[in-house]
Design a protein around this motif. Structure first.
Motif, short mmCIF file in Angstrom:
data_model
loop_
_atom_site.label_atom_id
_atom_site.label_comp_id
_atom_site.label_asym_id
_atom_site.label_seq_id
_atom_site.Cartn_x
_atom_site.Cartn_y
_atom_site.Cartn_z
N GLY A 167 52.20 74.37 24.29
CA GLY A 167 50.98 74.64 25.05
C GLY A 167 51.31 74.62 26.53
O GLY A 167 51.25 75.64 27.21
N HIS A 168 51.67 73.47 27.02
CA HIS A 168 52.22 73.32 28.37
C HIS A 168 53.58 72.66 28.24
O HIS A 168 53.68 71.62 27.58
CB HIS A 168 51.37 72.39 29.24
N PRO A 169 54.62 73.19 28.90
CA PRO A 169 55.83 72.37 29.06
C PRO A 169 55.42 71.01 29.64
O PRO A 169 54.42 70.91 30.36
CB PRO A 169 56.65 73.19 30.06
N VAL A 170 56.16 69.96 29.32
CA VAL A 170 55.81 68.62 29.78
C VAL A 170 55.90 68.58 31.32
O VAL A 170 56.87 69.07 31.91
CB VAL A 170 56.77 67.57 29.15
N LEU A 171 54.90 67.98 31.94
CA LEU A 171 54.84 67.92 33.41
C LEU A 171 55.44 66.60 33.91
O LEU A 171 55.05 65.53 33.45
CB LEU A 171 53.40 68.06 33.90
N VAL A 172 56.37 66.72 34.84
CA VAL A 172 57.13 65.57 35.33
C VAL A 172 56.99 65.50 36.84
O VAL A 172 56.89 66.54 37.51
CB VAL A 172 58.64 65.74 34.97
N ASP B 4 56.79 65.56 21.04
CA ASP B 4 56.90 64.66 19.88
C ASP B 4 57.71 63.42 20.28
O ASP B 4 57.34 62.29 19.95
CB ASP B 4 57.62 65.36 18.72
N HIS B 5 58.83 63.63 20.97
CA HIS B 5 59.68 62.49 21.33
C HIS B 5 58.92 61.52 22.24
O HIS B 5 59.07 60.31 22.14
CB HIS B 5 60.95 62.93 22.08
N LEU B 6 58.12 62.09 23.13
CA LEU B 6 57.44 61.26 24.13
C LEU B 6 56.07 60.75 23.66
O LEU B 6 55.41 59.99 24.37
CB LEU B 6 57.26 62.07 25.43
N GLY B 7 55.65 61.17 22.48
CA GLY B 7 54.33 60.76 21.98
C GLY B 7 53.20 61.35 22.80
O GLY B 7 52.15 60.72 23.00
N LEU B 8 53.40 62.56 23.28
CA LEU B 8 52.38 63.21 24.11
C LEU B 8 51.56 64.20 23.29
O LEU B 8 52.11 64.95 22.47
CB LEU B 8 53.05 63.99 25.26
N ALA B 9 50.26 64.22 23.57
CA ALA B 9 49.37 65.15 22.88
C ALA B 9 49.64 66.57 23.36
O ALA B 9 50.09 66.79 24.50
CB ALA B 9 47.92 64.78 23.17
N ARG B 10 49.37 67.55 22.50
CA ARG B 10 49.50 68.95 22.89
C ARG B 10 48.20 69.36 23.57
O ARG B 10 47.13 69.22 22.96
CB ARG B 10 49.73 69.81 21.65
N PRO B 11 48.27 69.83 24.82
CA PRO B 11 47.02 70.18 25.50
C PRO B 11 46.35 71.40 24.86
O PRO B 11 47.02 72.36 24.50
CB PRO B 11 47.47 70.49 26.94
N GLY B 12 45.03 71.31 24.73
CA GLY B 12 44.29 72.47 24.24
C GLY B 12 44.13 73.48 25.35
O GLY B 12 44.43 73.20 26.52
N VAL B 13 43.70 74.69 25.00
CA VAL B 13 43.46 75.71 26.01
C VAL B 13 42.21 75.32 26.79
O VAL B 13 41.19 75.00 26.21
CB VAL B 13 43.28 77.09 25.35
N ARG B 14 42.34 75.36 28.13
CA ARG B 14 41.22 74.98 28.97
C ARG B 14 40.13 76.06 28.88
O ARG B 14 40.43 77.23 28.99
CB ARG B 14 41.71 74.82 30.39
#
Ligand SMILES: Cc1cc2nc3c(=O)[nH]c(=O)nc-3n(C[C@H](O)[C@H](O)[C@H](O)COP(=O)(O)O)c2cc1C
Length: 433
Positions: free
Chosen positions: A207-212, A423-433
């Motif tokens: 959905g979004h690449p992970v933001l760092v 998945d590795h970071l336990g982050l939710a997949r963002p939905g489409v805004r």
């Protein structure tokens, strides 16, 4: 809670003397096998990600003292996607010297090609030397860079959201590849950016690449609180790191976000040895080779100044010290200079820590495992960005000797449970805004 680790890739290692002690061919760092080996070691150790910095202007003093390998991170990470299957691939991209539509496209391309392993380290670029490389007259001020960065990241996420997840229907019978009604052009017109059209391919796997984010100033932390899912900054003392993470979480909550969705992995340079004495001898050797000429020039460059404009045997100019510090690193340099007003720049520079403000851990694998767990238990970190002082030696030692200790203590995964970085970071997949 499992720990998280990000491996910082740097030519021959993060210590400035690394290239002088490793046995490899000096040109090895210019070829894909160097990067592929590091990524494979990190993946063998089940780490969350590898990371590439991006410096879009180099001061020429660096070529004397350090290997120069600042390739385009997305190109390198795309090549690494082909030789790995699980490790996250985080690259840096500048909000000050990129266009949002173009940057969104490049990182989403990496996310597709890697099957959902891309991350974007959002930087505003400290060095004013970048301006001239991009045909700009001036390098924007710190506050201006961060104001643009907020709008930039907002637009990038709109581009990523311009296709619904189910837009591709592949209806061969009726000749409809994607449902046009499920496309949503950004049509964004802001203070700094105008971005009209949709991403030129469907939404990417994450959905979004992970933001760092890795800024350490108030503005940098503000940007992290609003957007970042992973933070690479953090002060070097335990007490300050706890305060940093607590404050960041409070700002994340104030921004209406869940602090459980933000991991803090500060940079930590490591030198390992089978015994404490062996590790110390390796670290001492690196320090013995360190160049005082490099130190003062690097302190200026990483703070956002052009070293060629300064005299190392004179104090920092008083008129410079009277003005605002253009970055958090410059703030550290200014404080050291104000505390010793007559000291020459060379002396002042000795008091400044390495490039990313990281601390240097020297010891055995057991000691490093204890350190990591103590910092996590204290609430200072969720893991670390591991900077091997030499590479690939230190990363291999971390993977082969520190990771098994952490696994035995139940503090680190024994297999990947998913294939995407989220998945590795336990982050939710963002939905489409
Ligand atoms: C681990 C780490 C990696 C970083 N990588 C980059 C980079 O690749 N390019 C860059 O321009 N700045 C990089 N930075 C610098 C920060 O993104 C930030 O620009 C810097 O801390 C100055 O911003 P501030 O004044 O908000 O602290 C890095 C910092 C850290 C701690």
């Amino acid at each position: 809670m499992t720990l998280h680790f990000n491996a910082f890739i740097w030519p021959n290692g993060y210590h400035e003397s690394a290239w002088r002690v490793v046995p490899d061919d000096v040109n090895g760092v210019l070829g894909l096998p160097y990067y592929a080996e590091i990524a494979r070691i990190a993946e063998r150790g089940l780490l969350d990600s590898v990371f590439l910095a991006d410096n879009i202007a180099i001061a020429e003093y660096r070529a004397t003292h350090l290997p120069q390998t600042q390739f385009d991170p997305i190109s390198v990470l795309s090549a690494l996607a082909a030789v790995t299957s699980h490790i996250g691939l985080i690259g840096t991209g500048s909000t000050t010297y990129s266009k949002p539509w173009e940057l969104a496209r490049r990182f989403a391309t990496l996310d597709h090609l890697s099957g959902g392993r891309a991350g974007w380290n959002i930087v505003t670029t400290i060095t004013p030397l970048a301006a001239a490389n991009f045909g700009e007259q001036v390098h924007p001020e710190h506050a201006d860079r961060y104001a643009r960065a907020h709008e930039f990241v907002d637009v990038v996420t709109r581009v990523w959201d311009s296709w619904d997840d189910d837009a591709v229907i592949g209806d061969r019978e009726n000749g409809v590849w994607a449902d046009r009604s499920r496309l949503h052009a950004p049509r964004f017109h802001g203070q700094y950016y105008d971005v009209e059209g949709v991403q030129p391919f469907p939404r990417s796997p994450q959905g979004h690449p992970v933001l760092v984010q890795a800024g350490q100033s108030a503005a940098g932390i503000g940007l992290a609180a609003r957007y970042a899912e992973l933070v690479f900054s953090g002060p070097p003392s335990l007490e300050a790191a706890v305060a940093f993470r607590t404050d960041l979480h409070a700002q994340v909550v104030a921004a209406g976000r869940d602090p459980g969705q933000v991991s803090v992995l500060p940079a930590l340079m490591v030198t390992l040895g089978g015994t404490e004495a062996e590790a110390q001898a390796r670290a001492d050797r690196l320090e013995e080779l360190a160049s005082p000429e490099f130190r003062w020039q690097n302190a200026l460059y990483t703070a956002g100044f052009d070293p060629d404009a300064f005299d190392p045997d004179a104090p920092l100019p008083a008129d410079l010290l009277a003005g605002p510090a253009p970055s958090s690193r410059a703030g550290q340099l200014f404080s050291a200079a104000r505390a010793h007003p007559d000291a020459p720049l060379r002396e002042i520079a000795r008091q400044i820590t390495g490039g990313a403000g990281q601390m240097h851990f020297v010891g055995t694998p057991e000691q490093l495992a204890d350190h990591v767990i103590a910092w996590q238990d204290a609430g200072a970190v969720d893991g670390f960005t591991i900077m091997g002082s030499t590479l690939p030696y230190e990363l291999a030692a971390f993977v082969d000797h520190v990771v098994p200790i952490l696994q035995r203590r139940g503090q680190f995964r024994t297999e990947y449970t998913g294939s995407m970085l989220r998945d590795h970071l336990g982050l939710a997949r963002p939905g489409v805004r």
